[in-house]
Design a protein around this motif. Structure first.
Motif, mmCIF file in Angstrom:
data_model
loop_
_atom_site.group_PDB
_atom_site.id
_atom_site.type_symbol
_atom_site.label_atom_id
_atom_site.label_comp_id
_atom_site.label_asym_id
_atom_site.label_seq_id
_atom_site.Cartn_x
_atom_site.Cartn_y
_atom_site.Cartn_z
ATOM 1 N N PRO A 169 0.800 -1.216 0.000
ATOM 2 C CA PRO A 169 0.000 0.000 0.000
ATOM 3 C C PRO A 169 0.839 1.275 0.000
ATOM 4 C CG PRO A 169 -0.937 -1.596 1.516
ATOM 5 C CD PRO A 169 0.393 -2.146 1.070
ATOM 6 N N GLU A 170 2.026 1.204 0.596
ATOM 7 C CA GLU A 170 2.882 2.391 0.671
ATOM 8 C C GLU A 170 3.347 2.862 -0.704
ATOM 9 O OE1 GLU A 170 3.297 -0.379 2.438
ATOM 10 O OE2 GLU A 170 2.692 0.342 4.436
ATOM 11 N N ALA A 171 3.266 1.988 -1.701
ATOM 12 C CA ALA A 171 3.679 2.347 -3.055
ATOM 13 C C ALA A 171 2.500 2.809 -3.917
ATOM 14 C CB ALA A 171 4.351 1.159 -3.728
ATOM 15 N N CYS A 172 1.353 3.041 -3.262
ATOM 16 C CA CYS A 172 0.126 3.355 -3.999
ATOM 17 C C CYS A 172 -0.474 4.685 -3.553
ATOM 18 C CB CYS A 172 -0.906 2.250 -3.800
ATOM 19 S SG CYS A 172 -0.333 0.590 -4.244
ATOM 20 N N LEU A 173 -1.179 5.314 -4.468
ATOM 21 C CA LEU A 173 -1.813 6.615 -4.222
ATOM 22 C C LEU A 173 -3.275 6.531 -4.624
ATOM 23 C CD1 LEU A 173 -1.642 9.762 -3.688
ATOM 24 C CD2 LEU A 173 -1.102 9.967 -6.143
ATOM 25 N N MET A 174 -4.166 7.047 -3.766
ATOM 26 C CA MET A 174 -5.586 7.149 -4.083
ATOM 27 C C MET A 174 -5.916 8.594 -4.402
ATOM 28 S SD MET A 174 -8.538 5.582 -4.373
ATOM 29 C CE MET A 174 -9.852 6.525 -5.170
ATOM 30 N N VAL A 175 -6.554 8.833 -5.550
ATOM 31 C CA VAL A 175 -6.926 10.179 -5.991
ATOM 32 C C VAL A 175 -8.440 10.253 -6.087
ATOM 33 C CG1 VAL A 175 -6.704 11.914 -7.800
ATOM 34 C CG2 VAL A 175 -4.790 10.374 -7.311
ATOM 35 N N GLY A 176 -9.036 11.202 -5.388
ATOM 36 C CA GLY A 176 -10.490 11.329 -5.425
ATOM 37 C C GLY A 176 -10.974 12.702 -5.041
ATOM 38 N N ASP A 177 -12.295 12.845 -5.031
ATOM 39 C CA ASP A 177 -12.909 14.148 -4.778
ATOM 40 C C ASP A 177 -13.728 14.182 -3.494
ATOM 41 O OD1 ASP A 177 -14.802 12.347 -6.120
ATOM 42 O OD2 ASP A 177 -16.167 14.036 -6.003
ATOM 43 N N SER A 178 -13.841 13.030 -2.798
ATOM 44 C CA SER A 178 -14.753 12.992 -1.655
ATOM 45 C C SER A 178 -14.104 12.388 -0.424
ATOM 46 C CB SER A 178 -16.006 12.172 -2.000
ATOM 47 O OG SER A 178 -15.720 10.786 -1.936
ATOM 48 N N ARG A 179 -14.792 12.568 0.685
ATOM 49 C CA ARG A 179 -14.318 11.999 1.947
ATOM 50 C C ARG A 179 -14.255 10.482 1.890
ATOM 51 N NH1 ARG A 179 -19.756 13.816 3.667
ATOM 52 N NH2 ARG A 179 -21.054 11.985 4.146
ATOM 53 N N HIS A 180 -15.107 9.867 1.061
ATOM 54 C CA HIS A 180 -15.103 8.410 0.945
ATOM 55 C C HIS A 180 -13.810 7.923 0.290
ATOM 56 C CE1 HIS A 180 -19.245 8.815 2.077
ATOM 57 N NE2 HIS A 180 -19.509 9.518 0.992
ATOM 58 N N ASP A 181 -13.324 8.669 -0.699
ATOM 59 C CA ASP A 181 -12.066 8.308 -1.347
ATOM 60 C C ASP A 181 -10.897 8.449 -0.379
ATOM 61 O OD1 ASP A 181 -13.286 7.957 -3.939
ATOM 62 O OD2 ASP A 181 -13.387 10.133 -4.087
ATOM 63 N N ILE A 182 -10.888 9.548 0.352
ATOM 64 C CA ILE A 182 -9.783 9.806 1.273
ATOM 65 C C ILE A 182 -9.798 8.807 2.430
ATOM 66 C CG2 ILE A 182 -8.639 11.518 2.709
ATOM 67 C CD1 ILE A 182 -8.751 12.041 -0.396
ATOM 68 N N GLU A 183 -10.976 8.514 2.951
ATOM 69 C CA GLU A 183 -11.079 7.529 4.034
ATOM 70 C C GLU A 183 -10.627 6.152 3.567
ATOM 71 O OE1 GLU A 183 -14.409 5.275 6.830
ATOM 72 O OE2 GLU A 183 -14.937 7.187 5.887
ATOM 73 N N ALA A 184 -11.073 5.756 2.372
ATOM 74 C CA ALA A 184 -10.661 4.461 1.842
ATOM 75 C C ALA A 184 -9.148 4.395 1.682
ATOM 76 C CB ALA A 184 -11.348 4.203 0.506
ATOM 77 N N GLY A 185 -8.564 5.479 1.154
ATOM 78 C CA GLY A 185 -7.125 5.516 0.973
ATOM 79 C C GLY A 185 -6.368 5.409 2.278
ATOM 80 N N LYS A 186 -6.811 6.160 3.267
ATOM 81 C CA LYS A 186 -6.133 6.115 4.572
ATOM 82 C C LYS A 186 -6.256 4.739 5.214
ATOM 83 C CE LYS A 186 -6.514 11.020 5.815
ATOM 84 N NZ LYS A 186 -7.079 11.994 6.786
ATOM 85 N N ARG A 187 -7.437 4.154 5.154
ATOM 86 C CA ARG A 187 -7.647 2.843 5.772
ATOM 87 C C ARG A 187 -6.842 1.756 5.069
ATOM 88 N NH1 ARG A 187 -14.018 2.000 6.257
ATOM 89 N NH2 ARG A 187 -13.336 0.032 7.213
ATOM 90 N N ALA A 188 -6.593 1.955 3.779
ATOM 91 C CA ALA A 188 -5.814 0.973 3.026
ATOM 92 C C ALA A 188 -4.313 1.170 3.177
ATOM 93 C CB ALA A 188 -6.196 1.045 1.548
ATOM 94 N N GLY A 189 -3.898 2.302 3.728
ATOM 95 C CA GLY A 189 -2.480 2.590 3.837
ATOM 96 C C GLY A 189 -1.902 3.247 2.601
ATOM 97 N N PHE A 190 -2.777 3.722 1.697
ATOM 98 C CA PHE A 190 -2.338 4.457 0.517
ATOM 99 C C PHE A 190 -2.043 5.903 0.898
ATOM 100 C CE2 PHE A 190 -4.294 2.175 -3.407
ATOM 101 C CZ PHE A 190 -4.080 0.927 -2.850
#
Length: 221
Positions: A169-190
């Protein structure tokens, strides 16, 4: 490249509100489905605040607003089915690609990064939209809201994507427009990056604490 991307190997993108402004077509389908049930339409402005949790929740919010009460399960199921039919018939007539998206995707691919699409939109709608914008070859993996047992903000789709490519997960980035994207990214370790122009239920996406915010995705490259 943007500092946040320099040692990243995979970038996961949300779709609605991040790559495309799909609300005009979604709103037409929602209003048509409501009218099929004999309910007054709700309009594009209200739909814009309800997008992000999948089609079922979108229709549920619209029905509740139109009826001014929770909808009966049978009515909700019928309305959702009509929404899917209307949206399937015309998913891209009014939808537009946001400025900077094509340049960002092409630039990231040119730098050797793997791109994946992780959306809560039903899987069946992904391919027609990507094909319309000639982006069907941009993503090595596409996951819809019904592709797995869980969808964003659950981290499962993101972790699935990382595992698919054999990446941490540390080698991955989540890009989004909403709190759901950011929460998913943080929970995944992105790592997480947000755009401020999309759909976030009337809230500022910066309140979700992404690692960075860009005004245009072209800033990534």
């Amino acid at each position: 490249m943007h500092d946040l991307v320099r040692d990243i190997r995979l970038v996961a993108f949300d779709l609605d509100g991040t790559l495309i402004d799909s609300v005009p077509d979604l709103a037409v389908a929602v209003d048509a489905a409501l009218e099929d049930q004999g309910v007054a339409p709700v309009g594009e402005a209200r739909v814009r605040d309800w997008v992000g949790n999948g089609s079922w929740r979108l229709v549920e919010r619209a029905l509740e607003a139109a009826l001014e009460r929770p909808a009966d399960q049978g009515v909700l199921e019928a309305c959702h089915a009509r929404f899917l039919a209307h949206y399937h018939a015309s998913p891209v007539e009014r939808t537009r690609l946001y400025p900077g998206v094509r340049e960002a995707l092409e630039g990231l691919i040119a730098h050797g990064l793997s791109l994946v699409l992780i959306t809560n939109k039903p899987q069946a709608f992904i391919a027609p939209i990507l094909e319309h914008f000639a982006l069907n070859d941009a993503f090595a993996l596409c996951l819809g809201g019904d592709s797995l047992d869980e969808k964003k903000p659950h981290p499962a789709p993101l972790l699935h994507a990382a595992a698919h490519f054999g990446l941490s997960p540390e080698a991955c980035l989540m890009v989004g427009d909403s709190r759901h994207d950011i929460e998913a990214g943080k929970r995944a370790g992105f790592r997480t990056l947000a755009v401020p122009y999309g759909y976030n239920h009337g809230e500022s996406v910066t309140d979700s604490g992404p690692d960075a915010v860009v005004e245009s995705l072209s800033e990534l490259v």
